[in-house]
Motif scaffolding. Sequence first.
Motif, short mmCIF file in Angstrom:
data_model
loop_
_atom_site.label_atom_id
_atom_site.label_comp_id
_atom_site.label_asym_id
_atom_site.label_seq_id
_atom_site.Cartn_x
_atom_site.Cartn_y
_atom_site.Cartn_z
N LEU A 78 1.16 -1.39 0.36
CA LEU A 78 -0.32 -0.15 -0.38
C LEU A 78 0.66 1.85 0.11
O LEU A 78 0.39 2.30 -0.46
N HIS A 79 1.94 1.26 0.64
CA HIS A 79 2.71 2.20 1.06
C HIS A 79 4.41 2.16 0.25
O HIS A 79 4.91 2.80 -0.32
N GLY A 80 3.88 1.51 -0.99
CA GLY A 80 5.40 1.30 -2.01
C GLY A 80 6.70 0.55 -1.10
O GLY A 80 7.29 1.37 -1.79
N ARG A 81 6.74 -0.26 -0.65
CA ARG A 81 8.08 -0.36 0.32
C ARG A 81 8.23 -1.42 -0.35
O ARG A 81 7.47 -2.35 0.56
N VAL A 82 8.46 -0.61 -1.23
CA VAL A 82 9.28 -2.58 -2.16
C VAL A 82 10.83 -3.67 -1.54
O VAL A 82 9.96 -5.17 -1.07
N ASP A 83 11.51 -2.95 -0.64
CA ASP A 83 11.84 -3.73 0.62
C ASP A 83 11.66 -4.35 1.43
O ASP A 83 11.80 -5.23 1.31
N ILE A 84 10.94 -3.81 1.91
CA ILE A 84 9.60 -4.84 3.64
C ILE A 84 8.87 -6.06 3.01
O ILE A 84 8.55 -7.09 3.20
N ALA A 85 8.41 -4.94 1.24
CA ALA A 85 7.53 -6.63 1.16
C ALA A 85 7.99 -7.47 0.28
O ALA A 85 7.77 -8.73 0.49
N ILE A 86 9.52 -7.28 0.28
CA ILE A 86 10.16 -9.02 -0.37
C ILE A 86 10.04 -9.27 0.67
O ILE A 86 9.92 -10.83 0.29
N GLU A 87 10.91 -8.79 2.39
CA GLU A 87 11.07 -9.50 3.01
C GLU A 87 10.02 -10.45 3.54
O GLU A 87 9.56 -11.78 4.07
N ALA A 88 9.15 -9.83 3.06
CA ALA A 88 7.80 -10.04 4.01
C ALA A 88 7.11 -11.46 3.05
O ALA A 88 6.42 -11.85 3.86
N SER A 89 7.36 -11.36 1.73
CA SER A 89 6.98 -12.49 1.51
C SER A 89 7.32 -13.27 0.84
O SER A 89 7.63 -14.62 1.06
N LYS A 90 8.95 -13.22 1.55
CA LYS A 90 10.10 -14.46 1.89
C LYS A 90 9.37 -14.64 2.81
O LYS A 90 9.42 -16.15 3.16
N LYS A 91 9.18 -14.15 4.03
CA LYS A 91 8.55 -15.25 4.89
C LYS A 91 7.54 -15.96 4.89
O LYS A 91 7.43 -16.63 5.87
N LEU A 92 6.57 -15.01 4.57
CA LEU A 92 5.72 -15.71 4.36
C LEU A 92 5.43 -17.41 3.33
O LEU A 92 5.28 -18.34 3.85
#
Length: 607
Positions: A414-428
């Motif tokens: 939602l807030h365009g944080r690609v860096d955090i999105a990448i790590e969060a998706s890896k954890k998922l």
Amino acid sequence: MNPNLLITLSSFSLSRQHQRSLFHTKANLIQKLQTSKDLTSSTSTHSNVVKSGFLHDTFTSNHLLNSYVRLLRIDYAHKVFDEMPEPNVVSWTSLMAGYVSAGQPELAIWVFQKMQESSVFPNEFSFATVINACSSLANLKVGRRIHALIEVMGFGSNLVVCSSLVDMYGKSNEVDEARIVFDSMSSRNIISWTSMITSYSQNAQGHHALQLFREFNHLKLDSPNHFMLSSVINACASLGSLGAGKATHGVAIRLGHDTNTNDVIASALVDMYAKCGCVYYSETVFRKIPNPSLIPYTSMIVGAAKYGLGTLSLQLFQEMIDRKIKPNDVTFVGVLHACSHSGFVDKGLEFLNTMNKKHGVMPDAKHYTCVADMLGRVGRVEEAYRLAKSVHDHIELNEGKALLWGTLLSASRLHGRVDIAIEASKKLIESNQQVAGAYVTLSNTYVLAGDWENAHSLRSEMKHSGIRKEPGCSWIEIKESTYLFYAGDVSNCAQGSEIVRLLRKLEEKMKERGYGGVSTGLVFIDVEEEAKEEIVGMHSERLALAFGLMNTPKGGIIRIMKNLRMCRDCHEAFKMISDIVEREFVVRDVNRFHHFKNGSCTCRDFW
């Protein structure tokens, strides 16, 4: 008369008197044990049992054991059991039941195993009790083993045992096996019917629960009790079936299970009306409860939170605390959810930091997820990320980790944080939960950042791995019939072409009022802008809305359920359409309720 005969007769008379005295003493002790209401009374009678020499009498000791079981003093009960020279099947079964009642079902199973090593054979109540212990633990492995023993020992058609098996399989998420047991029963009672209906209700098979309830009523076997009615109401809640819920409410009132007298029914109704988008009905039912306990309070707090009524949720919570009602972990999920959906960030952080100190409730994955969601909604994604990293290792179950990182992934997109999105998706993906959702959300994050190359790469990886995203669908209930719609698909609807025409007409009217058309940035596939607009314009909730407008009386509220989160484009369209057609719409998506009226939504565009 012979003097020796006189002595014999006298001795016999004294013996009879002594026996009568012992009988009366024993009867008096047993009566005291049966009516004992506190530990002091039971221990006092226990002392008299010892003095009177009845401790080794199995019948008396069983009553003593049961008096401690009723008081949930399983330690005292087990001590009595250990002192019994010849415990019988009642003794073993009572001890097992005591452990189940005391919230220690694993020890009840251990007692059953010890019983098998003894010379005492279990009866129907022994089997029912140990199966109830397996139900509490959802221990399918042990439950199946005991089921096999039940068949071997000839209890496979026993009414009491089979009812417990239906309940056990239902609570272990094996509803098909529960139905096999239910169908095999030669006779059934209200308990077995309730167990089967509850199994369906608890396993997201509400339609089957309602169908079985109708069958029960058609057979006219008995009047449904409050446990059966509450399970049926819960099924209506899971389906969002307001019509069936209201009808069941009427049955409850007709049978005398009024909310003024029945907490179980009242709690179920509060939850049902809230989940059907009638939170004001929920509050009406709630306010009729003379002395609401923890469960109805929690149901009302959660319901108000889902509807975006954060202030009401917190007021109810404070009212509950003032009444000295101790909140539980679910109560705090509702409170934190209310803070998240109403923007009460500082208040929410305060609840998280004090819930254990003030109320003795330790935060777990559900609570941290609510707080991460709350921070993410207001753009404090970095704080949400730090929270997720700090608690990750303390969360044991993968499901809990997936909830937390899934929430963070949505916030970072939602807030365009690609860096955090990448790590969060890896954890998922590591947790093996919500894998398809992780791929899709991360790809959408790349699209927002203009990185089509990585978006396409993820799409290709999904295809090669056979990963499929759950399709978005919406459903609407009209005259007790449910109509299901998938995005872009009206092929199975007789009014499909009319639905498309109505949506195009409504879009023209919206554009006349300044509607800028759909936002195409979040459409996954890289296609022409016109095609993207067509895809979003045919989202499942829009199809359901058009169908509802065509098939419901003017002025009535249209209620729609959706299995995924409502997109912003549809949210904007629903606001504007509510003003154009002068109708109210209630949409329940996977996160919350949206109530559209006169061009606005109760969420105040904050969800």
